[in-house]
Design a protein around this motif. Sequence first.
Motif, mmCIF file in Angstrom:
data_model
loop_
_atom_site.group_PDB
_atom_site.id
_atom_site.type_symbol
_atom_site.label_atom_id
_atom_site.label_comp_id
_atom_site.label_asym_id
_atom_site.label_seq_id
_atom_site.Cartn_x
_atom_site.Cartn_y
_atom_site.Cartn_z
ATOM 1 N N ASP A 88 -25.010 31.375 -74.107
ATOM 2 C CA ASP A 88 -26.164 30.018 -73.487
ATOM 3 C C ASP A 88 -24.448 29.684 -72.024
ATOM 4 O O ASP A 88 -25.810 29.775 -70.893
ATOM 5 N N LEU A 89 -24.178 30.137 -71.922
ATOM 6 C CA LEU A 89 -23.237 29.696 -70.615
ATOM 7 C C LEU A 89 -23.913 30.140 -70.056
ATOM 8 O O LEU A 89 -23.469 30.163 -68.013
ATOM 9 N N GLU A 90 -24.199 31.232 -70.312
ATOM 10 C CA GLU A 90 -23.721 32.360 -69.229
ATOM 11 C C GLU A 90 -25.981 32.362 -68.325
ATOM 12 O O GLU A 90 -26.330 32.152 -67.335
ATOM 13 N N TRP A 91 -26.428 32.098 -69.411
ATOM 14 C CA TRP A 91 -28.313 31.649 -69.359
ATOM 15 C C TRP A 91 -27.962 29.991 -68.443
ATOM 16 O O TRP A 91 -28.673 29.867 -67.722
ATOM 17 N N TYR A 117 -23.370 38.683 -71.501
ATOM 18 C CA TYR A 117 -22.713 39.796 -72.196
ATOM 19 C C TYR A 117 -23.520 41.250 -72.104
ATOM 20 O O TYR A 117 -24.564 41.643 -71.563
ATOM 21 N N THR A 118 -22.584 41.865 -72.158
ATOM 22 C CA THR A 118 -22.839 43.538 -73.053
ATOM 23 C C THR A 118 -22.751 43.981 -73.983
ATOM 24 O O THR A 118 -21.376 43.343 -74.247
ATOM 25 N N VAL A 146 -24.092 45.892 -49.626
ATOM 26 C CA VAL A 146 -24.141 44.465 -50.485
ATOM 27 C C VAL A 146 -23.553 44.353 -52.191
ATOM 28 O O VAL A 146 -23.747 44.802 -53.117
ATOM 29 N N VAL A 147 -21.944 44.353 -51.889
ATOM 30 C CA VAL A 147 -22.007 44.207 -53.971
ATOM 31 C C VAL A 147 -21.760 43.160 -54.502
ATOM 32 O O VAL A 147 -20.979 42.000 -54.054
ATOM 33 N N SER A 148 -22.547 43.027 -55.167
ATOM 34 C CA SER A 148 -22.863 41.614 -56.051
ATOM 35 C C SER A 148 -22.819 41.462 -57.535
ATOM 36 O O SER A 148 -22.814 42.153 -58.174
ATOM 37 N N ILE A 149 -22.051 40.241 -58.244
ATOM 38 C CA ILE A 149 -22.657 40.379 -60.069
ATOM 39 C C ILE A 149 -24.054 39.980 -59.758
ATOM 40 O O ILE A 149 -24.271 38.922 -60.367
ATOM 41 N N PHE A 150 -24.328 40.357 -61.482
ATOM 42 C CA PHE A 150 -25.918 39.180 -62.185
ATOM 43 C C PHE A 150 -25.450 38.931 -62.683
ATOM 44 O O PHE A 150 -24.875 39.832 -63.587
ATOM 45 N N PRO A 151 -25.617 37.261 -63.028
ATOM 46 C CA PRO A 151 -24.840 36.803 -64.005
ATOM 47 C C PRO A 151 -25.418 37.055 -65.333
ATOM 48 O O PRO A 151 -24.875 36.048 -66.141
ATOM 49 N N SER A 152 -26.676 37.747 -65.715
ATOM 50 C CA SER A 152 -27.362 37.805 -66.815
ATOM 51 C C SER A 152 -27.059 38.243 -68.203
ATOM 52 O O SER A 152 -25.737 39.356 -67.903
ATOM 53 N N PRO A 153 -26.898 37.784 -69.684
ATOM 54 C CA PRO A 153 -26.756 38.750 -70.225
ATOM 55 C C PRO A 153 -28.067 39.866 -70.300
ATOM 56 O O PRO A 153 -29.112 39.947 -70.202
#
Length: 465
Positions: free
Chosen positions: A89-92, A287-288, A317-324
């Motif tokens: 939920d927090l990730e969303w 989440y994985t 450009v390296v970045s993190i995608f926050p989606s589950p």
Amino acid sequence: MASISTLFTKTPNPSLSLPGNSKSHFTPAFKLPISLISKKGTQQRLRVSSALIEPDGGKLVELCVEDSLRDAKKREALRMPRIKLSRIDLEWVHVLSEGWASPLRGFMRESEFLQTLHFNSLRLDDGSFVNMSVPIVLAIGDAEKHQIGDSTKVALVDSKDNIIAILSSIEIYKHNKEERIARTWGTTAPGLPYVDQAITNSGNWLIGGDLEVIEPIKYNDGLDRFRLSPAELREEFTRRNADAVFAFQLRNPVHNGHALLMTDTRRRLLEMGYKNPVLLLHPLGGYTKADDVPLSWRMRQHEKVLEDGVLDPETTVVSIFPSPMHYAGPTEVQWHAKARINAGANFYIVGRDPAGMGHPVEKRDLYDADHGKKVLSMAPGLERLNILPFKVAAYDKTQNKMAFFDPSRAQDFLFISGTKMRTLAKNKENPPDGFMCPGGWQVLVEYYDSLVPSCNGKVPQPVPA
């Protein structure tokens, strides 16, 4: 060689928050030109433009409250019924707060939920459509529903009861789990990782409304500096004078076959007339499932790939995608593509069986390997995004390196599956020279070595990230 932390300049949080008193989840959309043009009797060509692609709906919808209002919003939230958020939920909340799901303004109300399930798109107030293939919803139980009563606002809190956000103008409706699962995954077979983690034991009700996030979401795991928002990414692409942005999503370590695809994509874009295409290397950070390599180890591996010069730090450009991660195949890959539009990408690289997984019961893949790229080329609301299907890369034994597969000499190629790669790393064996940069491979060996039984005979168990 530059380290991964020098590949971008962290920009301050832009103050583009929208007022939270609108009853609609959407901001007005703008008509935008299609990227592909053609004339009768001529080959279709890409229109070269120096401007970044517009976000869905015409503007990013960022939902963090302004600094000056933060304390007042916290005091207001103290008087509201509370809903405790799970990690997913927090990730969303993170996804929504930064505008990855623009023009969505909060957790889905029932009309948006149904449009997403049945049409993979949302109709805006002006009659236009944006893609939305994955429900972004918040489940609650009977006790929480009763506690909320007639309240029109609720406070969202984390596992330690810290106030995270306010959800206002709320709507509560039935959570039909079977319908949600069947339409998102195309099956209700037991063993779907996201279903087991986030749906099966969740509440029987969904609550939607307009979201006001008290402050930017942080995880304090040493990786927050890599979690660039869509607005920050757009600023970075502009700073680099990018005239094209091509996104590559992954949830696995990068091998030289991946690198070949990314460097070849840039070559193709240069041939099309672009002057400075920039790669968005965008590992999924939510989440994985438990047997995937954890994010922290993947980021260490990606750093080695850049340090070893496999990819060019000047154009990456390296970045993190926050989606589950859902592992929902052609349905989910639309969400992955749509979110990258909001980050400024106008090209999206799609490979074999994107967002797929093995069938949880039968010994076969859950989805057809080619359906993801076919669906992306037809998906409603993604017409502005240029889809770049993978060429098949394999290990060329005659050249001792990864190369594009040539069916006329199939005997010269070796396909190294993920299972084979994991087996080699677990056994501390080296793959063929040229399969992965040595530094990156060593990180994988160290990860699997960390799972070896300790002196007490216990094996550290992988856990869902």
